[in-house]
Every structure is written in C-alpha cells, then in structure tokens.
Design a protein around this motif. Structure first.
Motif, short mmCIF file in Angstrom:
data_model
loop_
_atom_site.label_atom_id
_atom_site.label_comp_id
_atom_site.label_asym_id
_atom_site.label_seq_id
_atom_site.Cartn_x
_atom_site.Cartn_y
_atom_site.Cartn_z
N ALA A 153 0.84 -1.16 0.06
CA ALA A 153 -0.08 0.06 -0.04
C ALA A 153 0.85 1.16 0.30
O ALA A 153 1.95 1.49 0.63
N ARG A 154 0.60 2.28 -0.88
CA ARG A 154 1.36 3.49 -0.78
C ARG A 154 1.53 4.03 0.28
O ARG A 154 2.46 4.87 1.02
N THR A 155 0.21 4.28 1.17
CA THR A 155 0.26 4.89 2.53
C THR A 155 -0.43 3.99 3.47
O THR A 155 -1.10 2.89 2.91
N CYS A 156 -0.56 4.16 4.78
CA CYS A 156 -1.33 3.32 5.78
C CYS A 156 -2.58 3.72 5.69
O CYS A 156 -3.24 3.41 6.86
N SER A 157 -3.10 4.63 4.77
CA SER A 157 -4.63 5.00 4.91
C SER A 157 -5.46 3.66 4.47
O SER A 157 -4.99 2.84 3.96
N PRO A 158 -6.58 3.53 5.19
CA PRO A 158 -7.44 2.30 4.94
C PRO A 158 -7.69 2.10 3.48
O PRO A 158 -7.56 0.78 3.02
N GLN A 159 -7.83 3.22 2.95
CA GLN A 159 -8.32 3.04 1.53
C GLN A 159 -7.10 2.47 0.55
O GLN A 159 -7.20 1.50 -0.25
N ASP A 160 -5.71 2.92 0.80
CA ASP A 160 -4.70 2.13 0.08
C ASP A 160 -4.56 1.01 0.62
O ASP A 160 -4.22 0.18 -0.51
N GLU A 161 -4.46 0.55 1.86
CA GLU A 161 -4.40 -0.80 2.33
C GLU A 161 -5.53 -1.71 1.56
O GLU A 161 -5.16 -2.84 1.11
N LEU A 162 -6.72 -1.24 1.57
CA LEU A 162 -7.73 -2.17 0.80
C LEU A 162 -7.29 -2.45 -0.40
O LEU A 162 -7.73 -3.30 -1.35
N ALA A 163 -7.10 -1.32 -1.22
CA ALA A 163 -6.80 -1.40 -2.68
C ALA A 163 -5.56 -2.17 -2.85
O ALA A 163 -5.66 -3.20 -3.95
N ALA A 164 -4.50 -2.18 -2.05
CA ALA A 164 -3.48 -3.16 -2.22
C ALA A 164 -3.93 -4.56 -2.00
O ALA A 164 -3.43 -5.54 -2.84
N GLN A 165 -4.97 -4.73 -1.09
CA GLN A 165 -5.38 -6.06 -0.64
C GLN A 165 -6.09 -6.76 -2.10
O GLN A 165 -6.10 -7.90 -2.45
N THR A 166 -6.99 -5.86 -2.46
CA THR A 166 -7.70 -6.37 -3.85
C THR A 166 -6.63 -6.68 -4.81
O THR A 166 -6.97 -7.66 -5.47
N ALA A 167 -5.63 -5.80 -4.86
CA ALA A 167 -4.79 -5.94 -6.03
C ALA A 167 -4.26 -7.39 -5.85
O ALA A 167 -3.79 -8.14 -6.77
N MET A 168 -3.83 -7.59 -4.71
CA MET A 168 -3.02 -8.87 -4.40
C MET A 168 -4.07 -10.01 -4.79
O MET A 168 -3.87 -11.29 -5.24
N ALA A 169 -5.33 -10.23 -4.24
CA ALA A 169 -6.42 -11.00 -4.39
C ALA A 169 -6.65 -11.21 -6.09
O ALA A 169 -6.43 -12.55 -6.55
N HIS A 170 -6.48 -10.02 -6.97
CA HIS A 170 -7.22 -10.49 -8.25
C HIS A 170 -5.88 -10.64 -8.98
O HIS A 170 -6.24 -11.20 -10.17
N ARG A 171 -4.74 -10.18 -8.57
CA ARG A 171 -3.64 -10.47 -9.54
C ARG A 171 -2.69 -11.60 -9.38
O ARG A 171 -1.69 -11.85 -10.10
N LEU A 172 -2.89 -12.00 -7.96
CA LEU A 172 -1.93 -13.10 -7.47
C LEU A 172 -2.77 -14.28 -6.98
O LEU A 172 -2.82 -15.64 -7.32
N TYR A 173 -3.44 -13.94 -5.77
CA TYR A 173 -4.02 -15.14 -4.93
C TYR A 173 -5.13 -15.86 -5.58
O TYR A 173 -5.19 -17.23 -5.58
N TYR A 174 -5.88 -15.04 -6.47
CA TYR A 174 -6.77 -15.87 -7.31
C TYR A 174 -6.04 -17.06 -8.01
O TYR A 174 -6.70 -18.33 -7.95
#
Ligand code: BGP
Length: 478
Positions: A247-268
């Motif tokens: 996540a670029r910052t520790c804002s909850p929005q950035d953390e969630l965006a990073a988590q979504t990217a991990m799910a869709h681009r890798l964990y899936y």
C-alpha cells in the motif's frame, strides 16, 4: 548452535524459455508460435503482434541465440558454473506444430531427448515449463486461443505426450508460466503471451480473461493428475509472477486497494492451483459484475484432484498501490493505481529493485499455502558493455547477491522451505517484454544486438565466476 546452511540438494541453476533462446523457428518440423509473430520493440516501446510473419519486419525470436544448434556448447558452460539444474520450456509447436494434431512430431521430441540427455550427462536436473508464452499460432487462428474449451484437450494431449516421453529424464515440471501475468489487462501483450488472446472492441475483458483462466486452470489440474499417474515421483508446480503490492500509505483505502490487487492479480491464481477451488472473493466479484462462465461440475472435480506440489515463482520487483491518482501513477482498475515507490531504486527499464520484497513474498506465499517454493526466475536486465573481450557487470552481481541474502533470511529466520534458485536468462537471450537482445540478464554474454547483428559468440561475464563460487560454496560465498 550450529550455523544454518542451505540444504545440500538445493537446486542452484539458471532459467530460460524455448522461444527466447532456441531460434530455429521453422526447423525440425516446428510450427509457427505466437512468439514468432512478435516484432522487436525497444525500451519503452511495445512489441507489435503482426497478422502472420510479414516480410518487412524483424522478429527476434526466429533466430534468438540459436540454442537449437549450440545447446551442447552452452550446457558445457552451465556445467562449468556448477549448475545443478536448468529450467527451460518445451516449445509446444515443436511437438504439435499446429497444436490440434493427434500425432506428435517425432523430430521435435528427439530434440528435447538430446537436450535432456546432454544436461543429465553433467548431472544437471532439467526443470521443464510446459507452456511459456509460445503456444502454436494455429490454435489462435482456428479457436481463438484459450477462449475455447477445446484448448484443454489439446494442452493435455501435449502435456501427456511429453511427460510420458521424458518420464525418466525430467522430474520437475511446471504447467503455465506466470499464469497471473494476464491479470494486467491494461497491457494487451499479456493476454496474447499467456493465452493467445487479443481483446476485441466492445467485449467484456473480465469475462474473456476469467473464462480463459478457468480453462487453463482445468488443463493444469488435469495435467497434474495425469503426470502423477505417469510417474508418482514427478513434482509438478504452478508458476506465478510474484509482484507483491504494497500500500502506498497506511490509509485504510490504500491498504484495501493493495489487498484487492493481491487477490485479483496473484492469490486468485495461487488459490486455484493450491486449494483446487474458487476463492469466495472471486465468486463474489463475478456475481457483482454479472460475469457468467462456462464451468462444469466435472471441471470443479478436476480442479480439486489436481493440486500442485510446489509453487514456482518469478520475482523481479515489488509494486505499490494507491487508491487515488498520485504523481507518476498509472490506473490499473477502478480505484487501483500503480504508483512509484520512493524507497526503492529502479532498473533502466523502470523495474523496482527491492531485494527485501523477495523475503516478504516468500513469507506471504508460505504463510498462505504451506507448500515448498522454487524461485525459478530472478534477475537484473541491464545494458552490458563488451570491452577488450570482457564484460564487467558488478550491478548484476550486486542485485543477485542482495536477493540471495534475503532468500536465506526467509529460509533461516522465517522457516520458508525454498527448493532452488534459478536466475533468469543465465545466458543472454531475447527479452520477452521488449524483444530486445540488449536487455541482458546472463552470466554469459551473447554477441548479438537489438537489430539482430552479431556473431552469436559466447563470452563469460565477470558474474560467471562469481555465480560459480556461489554454487560451489552452496550460497556461503556471496
Ligand atoms: C518473465 C518471463 C520471462 C522473462 C522475464 C524477464 O515475465 O517469464 O519469459 O522474459 O520475465 O522479462 P523481460 O524479458 O521482459 O525482461
């Protein structure tokens, strides 16, 4: 306490892919592959995908570095470095030139017999990727690539043919190289190389992507199951492009965006390969978007029965995700931007250099999957200078040294079982992304430039002796 050591059967070696080094694109009965219709791009300039081979274009993979005829000389050099393994792929179109034949091409099979025999002569274990960006072009023209369910059968026939043929020569296999690369749908190149797909105007990209992924996952699972029946000793893995998203910052929005990217681009992709079932977040995504796929009960059974034995990864860089547009960011999806990371440096091609990201990645994957991990690609693409018959490449050595240090920390301090380490492009070869020769990764320099000029002579770089010592000392002397 005794000092921790890398296990003595650790697989040190190097990695390549058939289309990036073999050349001989028409020899030995080989059919045209999707890599054969990709022109040379440049640093920052995409490769063009042409409709067949056009007379006025330059296609760097056609000759590549002519490994097809020089493999004995090259393997001798790998053996001199002390390689314990060598990762390459089998070009599908050498075995089934069109991809949909019922009988394989014997000349193609014979080539890989000779290649594997040569490796085994030096006790170098072959590590084989079945599909590495080089499917037969005919399958794209006639069936639309992995858009079509029939590809499952064609791929499984190919996989079964080579697994039977080389069952006593090859133990380690991987099904699809960097299968998750195609999740970067903003880059048309990735759909082509992974699946032979170019998105058509007006179609829903996510539907097409996910359908192709489903067919590939099903084919991969059937291959794993079949492979274990052919030889229960086989170790069959998946191969993921491991790019951790911070996540670029520790804002909850950035953390969630990073988590979504991990799910869709890798964990899936990892979840399907390792757990053999669709993760809830992907089913929810499909429901929400109204994406309907052709998935049968039999496919789901196959997925469950063909879980992989290990996880192969490439690791070159980390990436950073922002939920909002920031300076220098690129939009990847709604509310997901790839942003520059101010804490790490970049290569000449803009790839973020982040050795600690490798340790971080190994931990992420092992904590989630509890499977051994094989680092089957890692490396530093750089411009090299040949001067007075020598190539000094301290940058490459430093890059690899730092990554091996982090790999060891993951093994010793975090308890991650790593099976081996095969730096990418152990001999200079054609870049997959840009088609350049001058984006070099090798310990061995190949005299050829971006326009295709050169003698193809092989020259040991400084890193050749360095890596030899690394292997000799089993990773102690870095
Ligand atoms: C991976 C591919 C390889 C390889 C490597 C380096 O994505 O599996 O085929 O080429 O990256 O990328 P490039 O060649 O674009 O520098």
């Amino acid at each position: 306490m005794e000092k921790q050591k890398i296990p003595c059967d650790f697989l040190w070696g190097g990695a390549v892919a058939a289309h990036q080094l073999e050349g001989a694109y028409e020899k030995g009965g080989k059919g045209i592959s999707i890599a054969d219709v990709m022109t040379a791009g440049a640093n920052g300039k995409d490769r063009e995908i042409t409709d067949g081979i056009l007379p006025d274009r330059y296609y760097p993979n056609h000759q590549a570095i002519d490994f097809y005829t020089r493999f004995r000389e090259d393997i001798r050099l790998f053996a001199e470095m002390g390689f314990r393994c060598f990762r390459t792929s089998i070009a599908w179109s050498r075995i089934f030139p069109n991809g949909d034949e019922s009988e394989p091409n014997e000349e193609g099979l014979k080539f890989y017999d000779e290649l594997f025999d040569e490796l085994l002569k030096y006790n170098i274990e072959p590590i084989v990727t079945l599909s590495h960006f080089e499917m037969p072009l005919h399958l794209v023209r006639k069936y639309g690539g992995w858009r079509d369910r029939r590809l499952i059968g064609f791929f499984v026939t190919f996989a079964e043919t080579v697994m039977k043929r080389y069952k006593d020569k090859v133990k380690y296999w991987m099904t699809f190289n960097e299968i998750n690369n195609q999740s970067s749908v903003q880059n048309p190149w990735s759909g082509w190389t992974n699946s032979g797909i170019l998105y058509r105007e007006g179609e829903d990209v996510q539907t097409v992507l996910q359908q192709a992924v489903h067919y590939e996952m099903t084919a991969s699972a059937i291959t794993v199951k079949t492979g274990h029946e052919i030889n229960p000793e086989f170790q069959i893995g998946c191969m993921l492009a491991m790019v951790p998203y911070y996540a670029r910052t520790c804002s909850p929005q950035d953390e969630l965006a990073a988590q979504t990217a991990m799910a869709h681009r890798l964990y899936y992709y990892g979840d399907l390969h390792v757990f053999g079932e669709y993760p809830a977040y992907m089913e929810a995504f499909r429901r929400e978007k109204g994406i309907c796929l052709d998935i049968t009960a039999d496919d789901l059974k196959c997925l469950k029965e063909g879980c992989v034995d290990y996880i192969g990864i490439s690791y070159y860089m980390s990436s950073t995700i922002s939920s909002v547009e920031t300076e220098g960011s690129v939009k990847a999806a709604e509310g997901i931007y790839l942003a520059p990371n101010p804490y790490v440096e970049k290569s000449d091609w803009g790839w973020q250099i982040d050795p600690q990201g490798l340790r971080y990645s190994l931990n992420l994957l092992y904590q989630r999957y509890r499977k051994p991990i094989f680092i089957v690609e890692n490396g530093f693409g750089a411009y090299d200078k040949l001067e007075m018959g020598k190539v000094h490449d301290p940058g490459r050595m430093e890059y690899l040294r730092q990554h091996i240090i982090e790999m060891k920390k993951a093994m010793f301090l975090d308890g991650v079982p790593v099976m081996g380490y095969t730096p990418w492009g152990c001999i200079d070869l054609v870049s997959a992304g840009s088609g350049e020769m001058e984006k070099r990764y090798g310990f061995i320099y190949v005299d050829k430039d971006n326009q295709g000029n050169g003698t193809l002579m092989r020259i040991k770089k400084d890193s050749f002796q360095w890596y030899k010592k690394v292997i000799e000392s089993n990773g102690e002397q870095l």
